[in-house]
Write a protein that holds these residues in place. Structure first.
Motif, PDB file in Angstrom:
ATOM      1  N   PRO A  17      49.000  41.011  53.615  1.00  0.00           N
ATOM      2  CA  PRO A  17      48.976  42.405  54.220  1.00  0.00           C
ATOM      3  C   PRO A  17      48.372  43.370  53.677  1.00  0.00           C
ATOM      4  N   PRO A  18      47.629  44.168  54.408  1.00  0.00           N
ATOM      5  CA  PRO A  18      46.975  45.060  53.749  1.00  0.00           C
ATOM      6  C   PRO A  18      47.719  46.183  52.653  1.00  0.00           C
ATOM      7  N   HIS A  19      48.927  46.447  53.159  1.00  0.00           N
ATOM      8  CA  HIS A  19      49.743  47.323  52.159  1.00  0.00           C
ATOM      9  C   HIS A  19      50.044  46.374  50.950  1.00  0.00           C
ATOM     10  N   ASP A  20      49.935  45.295  50.858  1.00  0.00           N
ATOM     11  CA  ASP A  20      50.542  44.631  49.831  1.00  0.00           C
ATOM     12  C   ASP A  20      49.253  44.049  49.045  1.00  0.00           C
ATOM     13  N   LEU A  21      48.138  44.228  49.333  1.00  0.00           N
ATOM     14  CA  LEU A  21      46.725  43.806  48.751  1.00  0.00           C
ATOM     15  C   LEU A  21      46.293  44.931  48.492  1.00  0.00           C
ATOM     16  N   LEU A  22      46.069  45.188  46.707  1.00  0.00           N
ATOM     17  CA  LEU A  22      45.662  46.252  46.030  1.00  0.00           C
ATOM     18  C   LEU A  22      44.307  46.457  45.848  1.00  0.00           C
ATOM     19  N   ALA A  23      43.583  45.228  45.178  1.00  0.00           N
ATOM     20  CA  ALA A  23      42.308  44.886  44.642  1.00  0.00           C
ATOM     21  C   ALA A  23      41.908  43.508  44.762  1.00  0.00           C
ATOM     22  N   VAL A  24      40.399  43.475  45.000  1.00  0.00           N
ATOM     23  CA  VAL A  24      39.839  42.074  44.788  1.00  0.00           C
ATOM     24  C   VAL A  24      38.570  42.318  44.187  1.00  0.00           C
ATOM     25  N   TYR A  25      38.267  41.585  43.132  1.00  0.00           N
ATOM     26  CA  TYR A  25      37.180  41.533  42.241  1.00  0.00           C
ATOM     27  C   TYR A  25      36.248  40.475  41.969  1.00  0.00           C
ATOM     28  N   LEU A  26      35.156  40.426  42.104  1.00  0.00           N
ATOM     29  CA  LEU A  26      33.999  39.348  41.674  1.00  0.00           C
ATOM     30  C   LEU A  26      33.917  39.453  40.342  1.00  0.00           C
ATOM     31  N   TYR A  27      34.123  38.620  39.235  1.00  0.00           N
ATOM     32  CA  TYR A  27      33.568  38.895  37.696  1.00  0.00           C
ATOM     33  C   TYR A  27      33.016  37.136  37.334  1.00  0.00           C
ATOM     34  N   GLY A  28      33.009  37.202  36.008  1.00  0.00           N
ATOM     35  CA  GLY A  28      32.286  36.098  35.461  1.00  0.00           C
ATOM     36  C   GLY A  28      30.734  36.142  35.411  1.00  0.00           C
ATOM     37  N   SER A  29      30.094  35.113  35.586  1.00  0.00           N
ATOM     38  CA  SER A  29      28.717  34.795  35.413  1.00  0.00           C
ATOM     39  C   SER A  29      27.900  35.521  36.563  1.00  0.00           C
ATOM     40  N   ALA A  30      28.505  35.692  37.726  1.00  0.00           N
ATOM     41  CA  ALA A  30      27.995  36.270  38.978  1.00  0.00           C
ATOM     42  C   ALA A  30      27.881  37.683  38.734  1.00  0.00           C
ATOM     43  N   THR A  31      28.432  38.373  38.000  1.00  0.00           N
ATOM     44  CA  THR A  31      28.262  39.874  37.629  1.00  0.00           C
ATOM     45  C   THR A  31      27.702  39.798  36.342  1.00  0.00           C
ATOM     46  N   THR A  32      27.103  39.117  35.589  1.00  0.00           N
ATOM     47  CA  THR A  32      26.698  39.191  34.050  1.00  0.00           C
ATOM     48  C   THR A  32      25.260  38.794  33.898  1.00  0.00           C
ATOM     49  N   THR A  33      25.345  37.269  33.672  1.00  0.00           N
ATOM     50  CA  THR A  33      24.091  36.730  33.537  1.00  0.00           C
ATOM     51  C   THR A  33      23.278  36.268  34.677  1.00  0.00           C
ATOM     52  N   ARG A 131      33.115  43.497  39.832  1.00  0.00           N
ATOM     53  CA  ARG A 131      32.515  44.205  40.871  1.00  0.00           C
ATOM     54  C   ARG A 131      33.464  44.060  42.155  1.00  0.00           C
ATOM     55  N   VAL A 132      33.568  45.269  42.424  1.00  0.00           N
ATOM     56  CA  VAL A 132      34.743  45.525  43.636  1.00  0.00           C
ATOM     57  C   VAL A 132      34.366  45.021  44.921  1.00  0.00           C
ATOM     58  N   LEU A 133      35.452  44.062  45.265  1.00  0.00           N
ATOM     59  CA  LEU A 133      35.252  43.609  46.713  1.00  0.00           C
ATOM     60  C   LEU A 133      36.109  44.142  47.547  1.00  0.00           C
ATOM     61  N   ALA A 134      37.169  44.862  46.928  1.00  0.00           N
ATOM     62  CA  ALA A 134      38.089  45.610  47.835  1.00  0.00           C
ATOM     63  C   ALA A 134      38.970  46.311  46.636  1.00  0.00           C
ATOM     64  N   GLY A 135      39.382  47.527  47.028  1.00  0.00           N
ATOM     65  CA  GLY A 135      40.354  48.560  46.381  1.00  0.00           C
ATOM     66  C   GLY A 135      39.324  49.344  45.229  1.00  0.00           C
ATOM     67  N   PRO A 136      40.150  50.097  44.424  1.00  0.00           N
ATOM     68  CA  PRO A 136      39.287  51.081  43.440  1.00  0.00           C
ATOM     69  C   PRO A 136      38.901  50.053  42.216  1.00  0.00           C
ATOM     70  N   PRO A 137      37.953  50.620  41.347  1.00  0.00           N
ATOM     71  CA  PRO A 137      37.345  50.039  40.405  1.00  0.00           C
ATOM     72  C   PRO A 137      38.399  49.161  39.358  1.00  0.00           C
ATOM     73  N   ALA A 138      38.088  48.186  38.849  1.00  0.00           N
ATOM     74  CA  ALA A 138      39.203  47.599  37.979  1.00  0.00           C
ATOM     75  C   ALA A 138      39.702  48.560  36.858  1.00  0.00           C
ATOM     76  N   GLY A 139      39.124  49.277  36.120  1.00  0.00           N
ATOM     77  CA  GLY A 139      39.246  49.969  35.105  1.00  0.00           C
ATOM     78  C   GLY A 139      40.449  51.125  35.772  1.00  0.00           C
ATOM     79  N   GLU A 140      40.331  51.447  36.840  1.00  0.00           N
ATOM     80  CA  GLU A 140      41.604  52.385  37.601  1.00  0.00           C
ATOM     81  C   GLU A 140      42.729  51.502  38.009  1.00  0.00           C
ATOM     82  N   VAL A 141      42.869  50.200  37.680  1.00  0.00           N
ATOM     83  CA  VAL A 141      44.004  49.349  38.291  1.00  0.00           C
ATOM     84  C   VAL A 141      44.557  48.903  36.995  1.00  0.00           C
ATOM     85  N   LEU A 142      43.630  47.811  36.307  1.00  0.00           N
ATOM     86  CA  LEU A 142      44.191  47.045  35.380  1.00  0.00           C
ATOM     87  C   LEU A 142      44.076  47.857  33.837  1.00  0.00           C
TER      88      LEU A 142
END
Length: 252
Positions: A17-33, A131-142
């Motif tokens: 549910p939207p009120h329980d989902l805080l953030a979704v991120y793509l990471y790894g090689s997709a966002t680096t090399t 890379r943010v897919l939903a929610g705030p930037p990772a540095g603001e959450v984690l």
């Protein structure tokens, strides 16, 4: 990748549910090399409370249909915010799906929460390059994971990696090289970058196995460990593991 990634995000949004989902991120090689021929699509999800049994089942069923051929493997990790903030080692991983779990999941087993040392490495990567897919930037959450916990995590993974050498040779050698880089430099780098760094420091015959692993990872060669030779593979793994153990933080 785009269609698969959209399917993964849609599955998460539909099941949590939207009120329980805080953030979704793509990471790894997709966002680096950039994605390599054997790269996973790595997705990291932060929720506000533990997943229900229905949500675990639903995520698993959806990921079995999304991940793997003819597309890319998907690795999806879920954490509960309160389990990782404030940070403590080893982190608590609420859920993780990866293709290495496919057979168990197809038998009806569903991934459960567990203390996971490697979560320190994943979170370092997400905060650095997610890379943010939903929610705030990772540095603001984690939180920023301390370097000593990242070092403990990569060292803790060595025995398990060596146990998988015969069945997952390419990935094991590249991951051991990355562990060596992380312990020596404090950086978490891509697998091909780690192999390049390690190849400049490996003497003699063990080099060939890591060279082949890197070539296959980059799509420059077909995987053929028979041509490399099992002795060279074993020697390379032993050399890399030895460098990791030399640099591993003391547990005493």
């Amino acid at each position: 990748m785009t269609d698969q990634l959209q399917q993964v995000v849609s599955a998460v949004r539909e099941l949590v549910p939207p009120h329980d989902l805080l953030a979704v991120y793509l990471y790894g090689s997709a966002t680096t090399t950039g994605l390599r021929p054997y790269s996973d699509i790595d997705v990291f999800v932060v929720v506000r409370r533990p997943l229900s049994g229905r949500e675990r089942w639903g995520l698993t069923e959806r990921l079995l249909g999304i991940s793997g051929a003819p597309g890319r493997p998907v690795e999806l990790t879920v954490v509960v915010l309160g389990d990782v903030v404030p940070w403590r080692y080893p982190g608590w991983q609420e859920y993780q799906y990866g293709e290495w779990l496919r057979e168990a999941c197809e038998r009806g087993e569903v991934p459960v929460g567990r203390a996971e040392p490697d979560l320190a490495v994943l979170m370092r990567m997400v905060v650095a390059d997610g890379r943010v897919l939903a929610g705030p930037p990772a540095g603001e959450v984690l939180p920023e994971v301390p370097g000593e916990d990242v070092a403990r995590a990569v060292a803790a993974g060595v025995p398990g990696l060596l146990g998988e050498l015969a069945e997952d040779t390419r990935n094991v050698l590249l991951t051991l090289a990355r562990a060596w880089v992380t312990l020596d430099t404090g950086e978490v780098v891509s697998k091909d970058a780690a192999a390049g760094w390690a190849l400049d420091r490996i003497p003699g015959e063990p080099r060939r196995a890591l060279e082949h692993a890197r070539e296959v990872y980059l799509g420059e060669a077909e995987e053929d460990w028979g041509r490399v030779g099992p002795g060279r593979v074993a020697d390379c793994a032993a050399y890399l593991a030895g460098r990791v153990r030399e640099l591993a933080p003391s547990t005493g």
